[in-house]
Each structure stands twice: as structure tokens, then as C-alpha cells.
Design a protein around this motif. Structure first.
Motif, short mmCIF file in Angstrom:
data_model
loop_
_atom_site.label_atom_id
_atom_site.label_comp_id
_atom_site.label_asym_id
_atom_site.label_seq_id
_atom_site.Cartn_x
_atom_site.Cartn_y
_atom_site.Cartn_z
N VAL B 101 209.42 62.73 16.81
CA VAL B 101 210.84 62.89 16.63
C VAL B 101 211.25 63.50 18.05
O VAL B 101 212.40 63.27 18.26
N ALA B 102 210.47 64.40 18.65
CA ALA B 102 210.75 64.99 19.88
C ALA B 102 209.55 65.41 20.63
O ALA B 102 208.54 65.35 20.19
N LEU B 103 209.93 65.82 21.98
CA LEU B 103 208.87 66.50 22.76
C LEU B 103 209.21 67.93 22.92
O LEU B 103 210.12 68.35 22.68
N GLU B 219 212.61 68.51 31.75
CA GLU B 219 212.03 67.50 32.82
C GLU B 219 210.54 67.72 32.97
O GLU B 219 209.82 66.65 32.87
N THR B 220 210.00 68.86 33.17
CA THR B 220 208.46 68.80 33.31
C THR B 220 207.80 68.78 32.24
O THR B 220 206.70 68.25 32.27
N VAL B 221 208.33 68.90 30.95
CA VAL B 221 207.54 68.43 29.82
C VAL B 221 207.59 66.92 29.76
O VAL B 221 206.48 66.21 29.49
N LYS B 222 208.56 66.25 30.18
CA LYS B 222 208.87 64.65 30.03
C LYS B 222 207.78 64.15 30.86
O LYS B 222 207.23 63.11 30.77
N ILE B 268 213.55 68.29 23.46
CA ILE B 268 213.48 66.93 24.38
C ILE B 268 213.48 65.79 23.59
O ILE B 268 212.49 65.68 22.91
N PRO B 269 214.68 64.94 23.54
CA PRO B 269 214.26 63.73 22.71
C PRO B 269 213.39 62.58 23.58
O PRO B 269 213.19 62.84 24.86
N VAL B 270 212.73 61.95 22.59
CA VAL B 270 211.58 61.11 22.99
C VAL B 270 212.30 60.22 24.38
O VAL B 270 211.46 59.82 25.16
N THR B 271 213.32 59.76 24.16
CA THR B 271 213.80 58.82 25.20
C THR B 271 215.39 59.01 24.95
O THR B 271 215.96 59.50 23.82
#
Lengths: 380, 273, 448
Positions: B101-103, B219-222, B268-271
Motif C-alpha cells: 500500500v505504501a513505501l 525521493e530517496t526512498v523511491k 510515500i505512495p507506491v506510484t
């Protein structure tokens, strides 16, 4: 005219029916009462049933001898010695706080305070007893822990002053009394004054040094054994005070009146007659207070730090500790028997230890109370 | 007495008020995913008043167990299910299906008054295993480090253990708390503390340190440069029936509003849709 | 010992024991003082226009016209703020890149804080989560936010032997010479006009549901959950407790079985509450399957076991305190023992039994450990009566723990936590007060 058809004496059949119903009723009542028996047996059975596999898997030694508590490690280790020690340490701290205060307050309530003040103090004790444990835990975590952290040193030194100054003055006066007993009458007053002045300056100097040392202590973490001990002590106070006061009252007026008639002061009566007579009751009060402190969960879970270690040195109350009840509460989700591992069983093993401790303490306090009843009953 | 009875009747009557049959969804599990689950629950209950969604946050491990036990329908977890959990599920005829569901990233947080500017993974590992004991060894003042960790049934703890500690044992004087929020609370009130939380729990009362020179941020997580990043899951027993309340709830993260919720909670949303 | 020292000893004992009582009273004060004062802050506070808007839009409470008028006034007062922001953004576009970058992060911070303070900025998309649709609802929190806006918190790390020291730098300085410079004095002087705080007594805190994880709204689900759990526990425990007390005081002979029963009852009284929780989970939910998940039913059953010994003990004492003459009179008139118990003994002992029941209610309402895994959840709707058989519920003790430790924004909902603690403590104290009053009436009756 209608006559009421009622026999004064019951027929045989009727009385037999009555006796039968009485018997059935008694049986039914016994069954309903036995539910508490069933409950206790069930509790012991369920806890023991799921605790035994742990001991089969890992043996007795590890739980009680090792201090390495890593239940989710690879491989998992279940050394709970530090946890038992943590429970013991906070209980000890709670006793140190609660027993002197509690017994002194019980003495005040039973012998010293006038009736009207007693009526005011009793509700205070009941309120202290009624406050829910999560409110105490909230206070310990949100108000007391930051206080200890930010102003810990000054709190400790203020406490030291509050406790040491009156006690010290008392001891000084007693000492000067005893020391100047053999001096001539006209010099006694000046001699006492000189001795008092000297001793008091020593006391103040000592206290100042102690408080500067305490002031400089920086408590790095407010959730520690000291925090929990003080709060647990306050929680155990009402139990100790009420049971001790009950047993002091039970000593009876005759004992007191006899002692006063012989010329004893109130303090002497209390210490030489009443407290020895009510001694077992006071011991029972302490045991019950200890039980309250051992079994408390929310306060220790929120405010003890939950570090499974034996502090170094062992009496360092300023370090975080972990208790049995907090471990069970924190890990209770494991008690779904899905993965059925040692981790699940160790919780029940710890609960079994808690259960056995409270069982033994309960029996002890009952035995002590019964002994007191017998002793005092004979005197009446 | 009369007051008591009238009060009793009022309470019981309020229990009977209101109408239709209520269906329920029980959600249990991670404290990291907790804020997302609670926000989703409230959002969904507002749109569909006939459903009661209850959310518990007792740890990822407990969520898994409840799902396998049948006592919850959605298990929120901040780690993937372990092998023995899958085995137990199969044994109980439960088929766990994961939905990402999220990051999230695990951020190392310290008190804002701490002058230390950054840490490396190696340093974090050595702090938690007890080889580094004082902030002076890291360029700070001579104050012993107060380390705080999550308790054992936490998914955040498991991720931390796998990625950072690489299986080594935490030192004995580490304090344990039960949730992300509790770690942040301890760190923000203790100057010498060090702890780890999910990114959604960082606020301006704590300082999040860059790890291996990478600051924790969406940003850095994604893009994968933050070394301790992980997905957040919701597990269900088998894929939920299309169109059912459970299905709509669990796929909220695919809607635009669901993603707005995830972002607003700090994760963070997945996309991005 | 000489008389003087004996007198001294006596007086010091008096002094010590009175000091102990004073210390006890002081500790009660220290404990309850902050809880009462800060807890009342959840009910009595200065509410801003955002709070009134929230009440109207979420709870349909309040005069629509009045609030619309207020919104107009407030928007007017806020106009300069938004205008300054828009002007600054225009200015930014014409700046060179390096300077613009420096301002971008600062601007984002200012905008975030303004959003938290006043609500969504004009022209932005509507946020989904409730907490971002409204500004600050309490004036005291608004002042804190204003402080964060006006001053940047910075840390002085110059002393290497100590942790950094906090100092506040006025944010205005970072924006000197730009359009945003006058924003800060304007905010400082006109915040009252932009939020219009007014004193309010939010007693509906007790009856409103909580919105957005307790950010807004009240604590009704928790209160209802506590009521359900307590009443359920009473429902299970009272019949068994009173019957057991009647049996033990009237029908039991002093045999082995009876003393074993008494030992069991006192053992049950001494079991730690967490062991009850463990047993409740293992027995009621995992073995008996009283409900498929956590539920109020299982929680009530666990709590009932917890308070059973207390009820038995106090009921037995009350029954024993009834004068023997009552019983003898009834029996001598030919009544069977059952009839005597039902018509004479129980009514006479009723006040005492009631006292015990009420005190146990207070205990059941405040216990946390038994309900953690049997009945309590963090968030949920208030349950209807029939739902309690199968659904869990939020409850005051558990949610106090939850909000104080696990919540995502613990500092921002401090007033809710204190409000909950105050409610729980007041509930328990009121129950105990009722018990004390009943007991005073009994002792008066018995004496006179």
C-alpha cells in the motif's frame, strides 16, 4: 363461611418436599459458588499447560540463570534472570517507599489523629486506591519522567533534604540527651546547647555536600527503576495503610488503656505493646502491598524503560529495567498459538512464575492474619 | 437508584438506536501502517456508513497471527510474512495475499540538540551492538548514548535487524518501547537518545540523520538510494471478493484520494496516479 | 530513660506519623493536580473560528448565518497575508536562480506552518484528511504555532562538551527586503482577528465521536466502550458473586470444602491482572471461541473474573453484618431458609452489597491489562448493543495508553489525552463517592 384450609403442622409429604427442595437449593448454590473454584483451577491449568512445554524444550536452567533475553534472535535465547531481577528491584524500591510511610500513616490513623481528621484522611486513602493504574502510568510517563530527566538532580537533593533533615535533627537531640545525662544539673543546659550546635553544623555541612553531589547527577533517561518504584510505592500505600490500621485497631482498647495506666507515653505504648501485638497484621499488610507492586502492569510497561539488564551496580535505580508483567504485556500477541514456538510458551512460563509467587504470598498473608486473630482472640 | 436505572435505560437505548445491519472489517497489525489504516478506515466509513472498521495496532507479528487465526480480515504489516508464518497459514487453510500500500524508510532520529550530523550504517550497527557507547566517539559531547529499540513483535524491528544489524544481537542496556510513536516520544524528550522510526513519524521535534550520506525523504526512498527502505503491506486471506467492502477498502491505495491520504500521513505512495 | 527524652520520643513519633499523612495527601495532590487542571483544558478552552466551522460542517451544530458572517470577516482579515504570499511568489519568479533556491525551502516551511495555523491556502486542492482541512481549533495551540512561525528554532553547537543549546531567531530576518517581510509583524498583531478566539465549554467532548484519529471531536466511542465493558462484567459477576456470598455465609458448614473454596477466592483476588488477560485470550477467544475476533463479550467475561472475588468478599461482609435477630425472627415465624434469605437477609444487606458492587464497577472500568487482547481497539465506531457480542470497541483505559504512546502526533493531542484521563478518573471517583455515601447512610442507620 369459608375456612382457610391450612394445617398448622406440615404433613410428612410436605415436609419431605420442603427438605428436598432445600437440599436441591443448597446444591445449586454450592455449584454457583464453585465457579470461583473452577475459575482458579482453569487459570492454573491453562497457564501451566502451556508453560510446561517450555520447560520441556529448554529446561529449567536457562530461564532462571541466564541474563540474555533475545526471544526473537537466531537462535533465540530466553534468559530471564534480568527480568526477575527487574521485578525484584522495583518491588524493593516500592517497599522502601511504601512501608515506612504506610506504617507511620497507619499509626497516625489509629492512634494519633482526632476523629474529624481521620474522617478526612480516610477518603484520601480510598481515592489513592481507586485511581486506575493507567492513570498512574500516564502520570509516570508524561509528567514524572520528563521531570526526572530535566530536574532529576535537584529533585533528588530536595528529597534528601526533606528526609534527612528531620531524621538527623531527631537523632541529634536523642544523642545529646543520652550524652549529657550524667552531667551536673546547672551545666546541663549549656552543655546540651554546645553539643547540639556542633552536631547540627556537622549535619548541615554533610547535607550540603550531599545535595551538591546529587544536584550534579544527570539522569539520562527518565523511564527507569526509580520512577517506577516511587509510583508503585504510592500505589501500594493504600493497601498497606488500611490493612495495618485494621490490625492496629484490632489490638483493642484494653491493651492501650492498661499500658497508659502503667504510665507509658503514647509512643512507648505503640512500640512496646501495640505493634508487637499487631505485628502479624502489619506483616500481612506489607505482603499484600508487595503483591500489588509485583502484579502491576501498566505503570511498569509505560515507564520502566524495558531494558532486560541487571543494572551495574545492582542498586543503581537510575537505570532502566524490565519486569515480568511488562514482558508478558509486550509480547502477549505471541500468545496466539499459531507458530507454537518457545516464544509462545515462555510467556506462559513467566506467567506461571507470577501466579506461583502471588499464590505463595497470598497463603503467607492469610496464615499470618489468622495467627494474629488467634493471638488477639485469646487475649480478649 | 432511580437515577441509576434511567441512566442505564438511556445507555441501552442509545445502543439500539440507528438502523441497518452493520458489516465489519477488523484490521490489526503494524504501528507503522497504523496511521494509514486509521485514515483509510475513517475515509471509508464516511463514504459507507453501514460498515464498522476497527483498527488495532499491536505489531506486525500480531497482525499476521490474527489473520491466520481468523480474528482479523486485514493484517497490516511493515515486513513480509516469514516462512513459518506462511507455513502456519497453509496449515490453517488461510491463503495470505499481500498488497503493497505504501513505501517507507526507517529513519534514525536523535534529539535536535544533538550536534552529530550524519551516521553510517556501520556506525549504527556498532552503536546498537554496544561497541560505540558514547556520543563523543561520533563527534559529539561526552554523553552516553541512550539507545531505544522496538519490541520484538514489530515489523520495523525485524527490518532494522535484517538490514542494519545483519543478525547481530542488540546490547543489553537498550530500552524497548512498543510503537513508532513511543520511540519518537522518548527521543524528543531525551537529549542523548537515538532511535529508529518510519518516515511518517518524523516531525520537527526530532532530527532525522542521513545514513551513508543519504537523507531520509520520499525521493530517496523511491529511487532506492536510502539504504533502509521498505514497502508497507496489507495482507488479506485470499483475494477479496470484487466489489465487497473489504475489496474497496484494501484497494483504496490505488485511488487518487487514497494516495493523497498516504502522502498527507507522511508516507510515500507506491506510484502516482 | 528520663522523662524529657521519653516525651521527646513521643512527640517525634507524633511528628513523623503526621508528616507521613501529609506526604500521602501531598502525593495525591501532585498526582491529581495536573490531571485535573490540564484535563479541564479539554473542556474549557478558547476556541477559534476554525473550531466553530468544524462543529458546523462535521457535526451540523451552530448557527449557519453567524458562522458564514464570521467566515467573511475572517477572510477579510486574512487577505493581506495571502496577498503578501502571492506577491512574494511573483517576486521569486524574477529572482536569479541561486537566491530563489535559498528561498524555496523557507517559503515551503512558512506555507506549511500557515496551513497548519489558518487552514488551507486559497487556490489549493482540497486535502483529503480532515486534519488538513482546518486550521488550529484551540487558541493555545494557535499561539504555539504562531511562535513556530515567527521564530526559527536553531541550535548552537559551539560548545563541544555539551549538547546544543536552543535559541530562537526571528524568521523575519531571513526575508528582509522581500515582500514577505511584513508578513510576520502583521501575523503577530492580527492573529486574534484572523482566528477570533472565544471561550467555549465543549462539554460535547463526552458525546462526540472522534474524527481523524482523535485530532478533532470527542471521546464518545471510548466512553461507551467502557460503559459496555463495565456493565457486561457486572452482568456476569453479580449473580455468581451474590450467590456465592449467600452460600458461604448461610449454608456452608465449616468443612474442608469450604475452606478450600475460600482459599480459591482469595487466590483469585491475588492473581495479577495481566495473567487474567493472558487467560482471557487463551480461554475465551482461542478455546471457547466466544467470538471470532476480539469482542466486548470476551472482555467482559475476563473482567468479571477479575472482580468476582471483590464482590464475594464485600457481599459476604454485608450479609454477616445483618443482625442475627432479623434472621432468628424470620425463622421463628416458620419461614424456610430460602425465604428468609430472599425476603429478610438480602434486603437488609442490600446497601452493603451495593457498596461492594459499585466499588468493583470502579475497578472494572479502570483496568487495562485484561482488555488489551480481548476487547480493545484503537479506533472504531460506537457499538450498538447487539454488536457487542462480536465486535471490539475502543475503551478509555486502553486508549489513554494508545494515545499517550503510539499515536502519530502525540504532542498535538495532549489535551485529548488529559481529557480522557480526567474522564476516567472522575468516573471512578464518582462511583467511589456513591459507595461512600451509601456506606455513610448504612452506618447512620446502624447506629441510630
Amino acid at each position: 363461611m369459608k375456612k382457610t384450609e391450612r394445617n398448622l403442622i406440615m404433613s410428612d409429604a410436605a415436609s419431605r418436599l420442603r427438605r428436598l427442595t432445600a437440599l436441591i437449593l443448597k446444591g445449586f448454590l454450592l455449584l454457583a459458588t464453585a465457579i470461583s473454584l473452577v475459575a482458579v483451577l482453569l487459570i492454573i491449568a491453562y497457564i501451566a499447560r502451556d508453560a510446561i512445554p517450555f520447560f520441556k524444550l529448554r529446561g529449567l536452567g536457562e530461564l532462571f540463570k541466564s541474563t540474555a533475553w533475545y526471544p526473537s534472535g537466531h537462535p533465540p535465547e530466553f534468559g530471564a534472570l534480568a527480568i526477575f531481577f527487574g521485578t525484584g528491584l522495583v518491588t524493593l524500591g516500592a517497599i522502601v517507599v511504601a512501608v515506612p510511610l504506610g506504617i507511620a500513616a497507619a499509626i497516625a490513623l489509629s492512634d494519633i489523629l482526632p476523629y474529624r481528621l481521620r474522617q478526612i484522611v480516610k477518603p484520601v486513602i480510598e481515592i489513592l486506591a481507586a485511581i486506575p493504574s493507567v492513570a498512574y502510568g500516564f502520570f509516570a510517563l508524561v509528567i514524572f519522567a520528563p521531570l526526572l530527566q530535566n530536574r532529576g538532580g535537584s529533585l533528588l537533593s530536595t528529597a534528601a533534604w526533606l528526609i534527612a533533615l528531620p531524621l538527623g535533627l531527631l537523632i541529634i537531640f536523642a544523642v545529646t540527651e543520652i550524652a549529657t545525662r550524667s552531667i551536673r544539673e546547672d551545666m546541663v543546659k549549656t552543655a546540651r546547647l554546645v553539643l547540639d550546635a556542633a552536631l547540627i553544623t556537622i549535619l548541615i555541612r554533610g547535607l550540603l555536600a550531599l545535595s551538591t553531589m546529587l544536584n550534579s547527577i544527570k539522569i539520562s533517561s527518565g523511564t527507569n527503576a526509580l520512577n517506577v518504584s516511587i509510583i508503585l510505592g504510592i500505589m501500594a500505600l493504600p493497601t498497606i495503610v488500611s490493612v495495618a490500621e485494621d490490625s492496629l485497631q484490632a489490638a483493642g482498647r484494653e491493651l492501650r488503656e492498661g499500658s497508659y495506666a502503667l504510665g507509658a507515653t503514647r509512643a512507648e505504648t505503640l512500640f512496646k505493646v501495640i505493634i508487637p501485638a499487631a505485628g502479624s497484621g502489619i506483616i500481612a499488610a506489607v505482603i499484600l502491598g508487595v503483591m500489588r507492586a509485583v502484579g502491576e502492569t501498566m505503570v511498569v510497561w509505560m515507564a520502566s524503560g524495558n531494558a532486560a539488564q541487571i543494572p551495574s551496580p545492582w542498586f543503581n535505580f537510575l537505570s532502566p529495567v524490565r519486569t515480568l508483567t511488562a514482558t508478558i504485556a509486550g509480547d502477549m500477541g505471541e500468545a496466539d498459538q499459531v507458530t507454537g514456538s518457545s516464544r509462545y510458551h515462555v510467556l506462559f512460563a513467566l506467567a506461571l512464575c507470577l501466579l506461583l509467587t502471588s499464590f505463595v504470598a497470598n497463603l503467607a498473608s492469610e496464615w499470618v492474619l489468622r495467627r494474629q486473630q488467634r493471638k488477639l482472640g485469646g487475649l480478649k | 437508584m432511580k437515577i441509576f436505572y434511567t441512566f442505564l435505560i438511556i445507555v441501552l437505548a442509545s445502543g439500539f438506536l440507528g438502523g441497518a445491519e452493520v458489516s465489519k472489517i477488523t484490521v490489526d497489525g503494524s504501528t507503522t501502517v497504523g496511521p494509514i489504516a486509521k485514515a483509510f478506515a475513517e475515509f471509508y466509513m464516511k463514504q459507507h456508513p453501514g460498515v464498522n472498521i476497527t483498527v488495532s495496532e499491536s505489531g506486525s507479528g500480531n497482525g499476521a497471527k490474527s489473520l491466520i487465526n481468523g480474528s482479523c480480515q486485514v493484517a497490516t504489516m511493515s515486513r513480509i510474512m516469514k516462512q513459518n508464518e506462511y507455513e502456519a497459514a497453509v496449515h490453517s487453510e488461510v491463503l495470505p495475499i499481500s498488497h503493497v500500500v505504501a513505501l517507507d524508510g526507517i529513519a534514525m532520529i536523535v534529539h535536535p540538540s544533538n550536534p552529530v550530523k550524519a551516521l553510517t550504517m556501520e556506525q549504527v550497527k556498532r552503536i546498537y551492538t554496544g561497541k560505540i557507547k558514547n556520543w563523543s566517539q561520533l563527534g559529539g559531547p561526552n554523553v552516553p548514548i541512550v539507545i531505544i529499540s522496538r519490541d520484538t513483535n514489530s515489523g520495523t524491528y525485524e527490518t532494522f535487524e535484517t538490514r542494519v544489524l545483519k543478525g547481530e544481537k542488540i546490547v543489553k542496556n537498550c530500552e524497548y518501547v512498543g510503537s513508532n510513536g513511543a520511540i519518537r516520544q522518548r527521543v524528543q524528550s531525551t537529549q542523548a537518545a537515538l532511535g529508529y522510526v518510519g518516515i511518517g513519524f518524523i516531525d520537527n521535534t526530532v532530527k532525522a540523520l542521513p545514513v551513508n550520506s543519504v537523507p531520509p525523504s520520499p525521493e530517496t526512498v523511491k529511487n532506492g538510494s536510502y539504504p533502509i527502505a521498505r514497502p508497507l503491506y496489507m495482507y488479506t486471506n485470499d483475494y477479496p471478493k470484487m466489489g465487497s467492502d473489504l475489496y474497496l477498502f484494501v484497494t483504496l491505495y490505488l485511488t487518487r484520494k487514497g494516495q493523497a491520504i498516504i502522502e498527507e500521513t507522511g508516507f510515500i505512495p507506491v506510484t502516482n496516479y | 530513660m528520663k522523662l524529657a527524652s521519653r516525651k521527646l520520643f513521643d512527640r517525634s513519633l507524633t511528628g513523623i506519623s503526621v508528616m507521613a499523612v501529609i506526604l500521602m495527601a501531598l502525593s495525591l495532590l501532585v498526582l491529581l493536580g495536573p490531571i485535573f487542571t490540564r484535563g479541564l483544558g479539554a473542556f474549557f478552552f478558547r476556541a477559534t473560528c476554525e473550531h466553530r466551522r468544524l462543529m458546523l460542517e462535521q457535526f451540523t451544530r451552530g448557527d449557519q448565518e453567524e458562522i458564514a458572517a464570521e467566515t467573511r470577516v475572517v477572510t477579510e482579515a486574512r487577505q493581506p497575508v495571502y496577498k503578501m504570499l502571492a506577491d512574494f511568489e511573483e517576486e521569486l519568479k524574477s529572482m536569479e536562480y541561486a537566491r530563489r533556491r535559498g528561498f524555496n525551502t523557507q517559503l515551503k516551511e512558512v506555507k506549511d506552518l500557515l496551513r497548519e495555523l489558518l487552514g488551507p491556502l486559497p487556490g489549493e486542492l482540497e486535502a483529503v484528511m480532515l486534519r488538513q482541512q482546518y486550521g488550529q481549533t484551540r487558541w493555545d495551540r494557535s499561539l504555539i504555532k504562531l511562535g513556530q512561525l515567527l521564530y526559527i528554532e536553531q541550535w548552537d553547537y559551539s560548545d563541544p562538551s555539551q549538547m546544543g543549546k536552543k535559541f530562537l531567531a526571528p524568521r523575519q530576518r531571513s526575508f528582509t527586503g522581500t515582500q514577505l517581510e511584513q508578513l510576520f509583524p502583521y501575523l503577530k498583531n492580527n492573529l486574534g482577528k484572523m482566528l477570533r478566539p472565544r471561550f467555549v465549554f465543549y462539554w460535547r467532548f463526552l458525546t462526540d465521536v472522534s474524527l481523524d484519529s482523535h485530532f478533532f471531536g470527542g471521546i464518545w466511542p471510548e466512553i461507551l466502550g467502557t460503559i459496555y465493558l463495565t456493565l457486561g462484567a457486572m452482568l456476569f459477576a453479580i449473580p455468581f458473586g451474590i450467590i456465592a456470598a449467600i452460600y458461604l455465609s448461610e449454608f456452608a458448614s465449616n468443612g474442608r470444602l469450604i475452606s478450600m473454596l475460600r482459599v480459591c477466592i482469595s487466590t483469585l483476588a491475588g492473581v495479577p491482572s495481566i495473567v487474567f488477560g493472558l487467560f482471557g485470550l487463551a480461554f475465551f477467544i482461542n478455546t471457547l471461541h466466544l467470538s471470532s475476533s476480539k469482542s466486548v463479550l470476551a472482555g467482559s467475561a475476563t473482567l468479571a473474573l477479575l472482580i468476582l472475588p471483590t464482590i464475594i468478599r464485600s457481599a459476604e461482609e454485608a450479609l454477616k453484618a445483618v443482625p442475627y435477630t432479623y434472621k432468628e425472627a424470620a425463622l421463628s415465624l416458620g419461614a424456610s431458609q430460602l425465604r428468609m434469605v430472599l425476603t429478610v437477609l438480602l434486603p437488609a444487606a442490600l446497601p452493603g452489597i451495593l457498596t461492594g458492587i459499585i466499588i468493583s464497577m470502579g475497578r472494572a472500568a479502570g483496568e487495562t491489562a485484561p482488555i488489551i487482547f480481548t476487547a480493545a481497539v484503537s479506533v472504531g465506531q460506537p457499538l450498538k448493543l447487539w454488536e457487542t457480542l462480536s465486535q471490539p470497541t475502543p475503551a478509555l483505559p486502553w486508549n489513554i495508553y494508545n494515545l499517550a504512546t503510539e499515536h502519530q502526533a502525540v504532542d498535538q493531542i495532549r489535551h485529548v489525552q488529559y481529557g480522557m484521563v480526567l474522564t476516567l478518573v472522575l468516573l471512578v471517583l464518582l462511583l467511589n463517592l456513591a459507595a461512600i455515601l451509601i456506606r455513610a447512610r448504612i452506618s447512620k442507620k446502624m447506629r441510630g
